[in-house]
Write a protein that holds these residues in place. Structure first.
Motif, PDB file in Angstrom:
ATOM      1  N   CYS A 216       0.846  -1.183   0.000  1.00  0.00           N
ATOM      2  CA  CYS A 216       0.000   0.000   0.000  1.00  0.00           C
ATOM      3  C   CYS A 216       0.886   1.239   0.000  1.00  0.00           C
ATOM      4  CB  CYS A 216      -0.934  -0.044   1.214  1.00  0.00           C
ATOM      5  SG  CYS A 216      -2.411   0.992   1.037  1.00  0.00           S
ATOM      6  N   SER A 217       0.318   2.384   0.285  1.00  0.00           N
ATOM      7  CA  SER A 217       1.049   3.647   0.236  1.00  0.00           C
ATOM      8  C   SER A 217       2.341   3.556   1.049  1.00  0.00           C
ATOM      9  CB  SER A 217       0.172   4.776   0.807  1.00  0.00           C
ATOM     10  OG  SER A 217      -1.060   4.846   0.126  1.00  0.00           O
ATOM     11  N   GLY A 218       3.442   3.968   0.440  1.00  0.00           N
ATOM     12  CA  GLY A 218       4.741   3.931   1.098  1.00  0.00           C
ATOM     13  C   GLY A 218       5.565   2.719   0.742  1.00  0.00           C
ATOM     14  N   GLU A 219       4.951   1.725   0.069  1.00  0.00           N
ATOM     15  CA  GLU A 219       5.685   0.491  -0.228  1.00  0.00           C
ATOM     16  C   GLU A 219       6.014   0.318  -1.702  1.00  0.00           C
ATOM     17  OE1 GLU A 219       4.517  -2.640   3.268  1.00  0.00           O
ATOM     18  OE2 GLU A 219       2.924  -2.032   1.913  1.00  0.00           O
ATOM     19  N   TRP A 220       5.651   1.259  -2.556  1.00  0.00           N
ATOM     20  CA  TRP A 220       6.003   1.131  -3.962  1.00  0.00           C
ATOM     21  C   TRP A 220       7.517   1.117  -4.101  1.00  0.00           C
ATOM     22  CZ3 TRP A 220       1.606  -0.445  -4.182  1.00  0.00           C
ATOM     23  CH2 TRP A 220       0.511   0.257  -3.678  1.00  0.00           C
ATOM     24  N   GLY A 221       8.007   0.211  -4.920  1.00  0.00           N
ATOM     25  CA  GLY A 221       9.449   0.052  -5.084  1.00  0.00           C
ATOM     26  C   GLY A 221      10.079  -0.887  -4.085  1.00  0.00           C
ATOM     27  N   SER A 222       9.307  -1.336  -3.092  1.00  0.00           N
ATOM     28  CA  SER A 222       9.862  -2.250  -2.086  1.00  0.00           C
ATOM     29  C   SER A 222      10.182  -3.597  -2.723  1.00  0.00           C
ATOM     30  CB  SER A 222       8.880  -2.441  -0.929  1.00  0.00           C
ATOM     31  OG  SER A 222       8.735  -1.242  -0.202  1.00  0.00           O
ATOM     32  N   PRO A 223      11.254  -4.247  -2.267  1.00  0.00           N
ATOM     33  CA  PRO A 223      11.713  -5.473  -2.914  1.00  0.00           C
ATOM     34  C   PRO A 223      10.925  -6.716  -2.502  1.00  0.00           C
ATOM     35  CG  PRO A 223      13.220  -4.836  -1.146  1.00  0.00           C
ATOM     36  CD  PRO A 223      12.210  -3.738  -1.265  1.00  0.00           C
ATOM     37  N   LEU A 224      10.473  -7.461  -3.504  1.00  0.00           N
ATOM     38  CA  LEU A 224       9.912  -8.798  -3.317  1.00  0.00           C
ATOM     39  C   LEU A 224      11.055  -9.777  -3.544  1.00  0.00           C
ATOM     40  CD1 LEU A 224       7.206 -10.491  -2.971  1.00  0.00           C
ATOM     41  CD2 LEU A 224       7.265 -10.698  -5.474  1.00  0.00           C
ATOM     42  N   THR A 225      11.308 -10.647  -2.572  1.00  0.00           N
ATOM     43  CA  THR A 225      12.481 -11.519  -2.644  1.00  0.00           C
ATOM     44  C   THR A 225      12.108 -12.975  -2.393  1.00  0.00           C
ATOM     45  OG1 THR A 225      13.073 -11.363  -0.279  1.00  0.00           O
ATOM     46  CG2 THR A 225      13.877  -9.612  -1.741  1.00  0.00           C
ATOM     47  N   ARG A 226      12.981 -13.855  -2.839  1.00  0.00           N
ATOM     48  CA  ARG A 226      12.827 -15.276  -2.537  1.00  0.00           C
ATOM     49  C   ARG A 226      14.169 -15.827  -2.098  1.00  0.00           C
ATOM     50  NH1 ARG A 226      13.903 -19.691  -6.721  1.00  0.00           N
ATOM     51  NH2 ARG A 226      15.168 -18.689  -8.329  1.00  0.00           N
ATOM     52  N   ALA A 227      14.120 -16.919  -1.335  1.00  0.00           N
ATOM     53  CA  ALA A 227      15.341 -17.559  -0.857  1.00  0.00           C
ATOM     54  C   ALA A 227      15.872 -18.514  -1.923  1.00  0.00           C
ATOM     55  CB  ALA A 227      15.065 -18.307   0.437  1.00  0.00           C
ATOM     56  N   THR A 228      17.173 -18.450  -2.169  1.00  0.00           N
ATOM     57  CA  THR A 228      17.849 -19.399  -3.056  1.00  0.00           C
ATOM     58  C   THR A 228      19.030 -19.990  -2.295  1.00  0.00           C
ATOM     59  OG1 THR A 228      19.457 -17.848  -3.994  1.00  0.00           O
ATOM     60  CG2 THR A 228      17.255 -17.892  -4.991  1.00  0.00           C
ATOM     61  N   GLY A 229      19.688 -20.952  -2.916  1.00  0.00           N
ATOM     62  CA  GLY A 229      20.856 -21.549  -2.273  1.00  0.00           C
ATOM     63  C   GLY A 229      21.969 -20.555  -2.035  1.00  0.00           C
ATOM     64  N   GLY A 230      21.988 -19.477  -2.827  1.00  0.00           N
ATOM     65  CA  GLY A 230      23.029 -18.471  -2.670  1.00  0.00           C
ATOM     66  C   GLY A 230      22.604 -17.259  -1.877  1.00  0.00           C
ATOM     67  N   GLY A 231      21.390 -17.294  -1.307  1.00  0.00           N
ATOM     68  CA  GLY A 231      20.899 -16.161  -0.524  1.00  0.00           C
ATOM     69  C   GLY A 231      19.621 -15.594  -1.114  1.00  0.00           C
TER      70      GLY A 231
END
Length: 285
Positions: A216-231
């Motif tokens: 929502c407001s204030g979170e645009w551009g925030s990173p969506l991430t997933r875990a991999t073997g390298g981080g």
């Protein structure tokens, strides 16, 4: 009349979304984790808060290297680079003791971004005027290989400083939202009753209905991430019109799932990122 039209659209959307509710993997997904986890910056060293002028925090972003930040293009569109300040190294916006402040000297918006409400190519890069001091609390995140895709059901997360409702107050502490990915074709089928999605859209389903389930407001551009073997790997950037978060919970009541959230798929822009920053980004398959 406007409200009647809106609720008719929501009803159509809810009916269309029932297909998403039937996806087998979503059974028993939900947890009560929203807002209950105390986040440590060492787990999110790539996270930054983007401040603009007297407004303070307006968007999130992610560190790609000592000199480069990636965020949503809407966060920097038609704004002056001199008015931006980047905060890194802290989960609290009011933390003046451990945070690091940095100032961008250049903004690179994707050349095909046009500033519309449902924009295409919603991604931008900020070059800092000095290198960030990398440490346990400040570090870069890897990006995917160009055009790599994720299917349905991949666990992922997004941390950000976002309001719980449209135009609500921005929280001082970084908060976590958990998702699973949804393949583009299914997401397009569900959303097509309201709008067509750009091809670089990444869709995800929130796995917690106990609080603010979507960016929502204030979170645009925030990173969506997933875990991999390298981080951790950066797979998406929050990208959605802020007004939509005002209606999310109306839509969500019609389905056993939370509403879809839309992100810019970073893998569509990996080559552009590397070309623009003129240095190899860290790639994780």
């Amino acid at each position: 009349m406007k409200h009647a039209i809106l609720f008719c659209l929501l009803a159509f959307f809810a009916e269309k979304s029932q297909g998403v509710c039937e996806i087998p993997f979503v059974e028993n997904l939900y947890s009560n984790n929203f807002g209950s986890e105390r986040l440590a910056i060492s787990d999110y060293p790539y996270q930054v808060s983007i401040h603009y002028s007297f407004y303070g925090h307006i968007c999130g972003g992610a560190i790609l290297s000592e000199r480069w930040i990636v965020t949503s293009a809407r966060c920097v569109w038609q704004k002056s680079v001199e008015e931006f300040v980047i905060m890194a190294g802290s989960v609290a916006l009011d933390d003046t003791s451990s945070r690091t402040l940095a100032w961008p000297e250049r903004i690179e918006i994707h050349p095909e971004y046009d500033g519309s409400r449902l924009p295409e190519k919603d991604i931008a890069l900020l070059k800092l005027n000095a290198s960030l001091p990398f440490s346990d609390s400040i570090n870069a995140i890897a990006i995917p290989e160009q055009d790599s895709l994720l299917g349905t059901g991949v666990p992922c997360k997004m941390a950000g400083w976002g309001a719980e409702e449209h135009n609500g107050d921005i929280p001082l502490d970084l908060r976590l939202l958990r998702f699973v990915t949804l393949d583009f074709e299914t997401c397009q089928n569900v959303s097509s009753v309201l709008f067509s999605l750009p091809e670089e859209t990444m869709c995800a389903i929130a796995t917690d209905l106990t609080g603010d389930a979507v960016p929502c407001s204030g979170e645009w551009g925030s990173p969506l991430t997933r875990a991999t073997g390298g981080g951790q790997q950066l797979i998406g950037l929050a990208s959605r019109d802020p007004i939509s978060c005002a209606f999310d919970h109306v839509m969500v009541r019609n389905c056993s799932l939370s509403l879809l959230s839309m992100f810019t798929r970073v893998s569509n822009f990996s080559d552009w990122i590397e070309t623009t920053i003129n240095e190899p980004a860290t790639l994780l398959a």
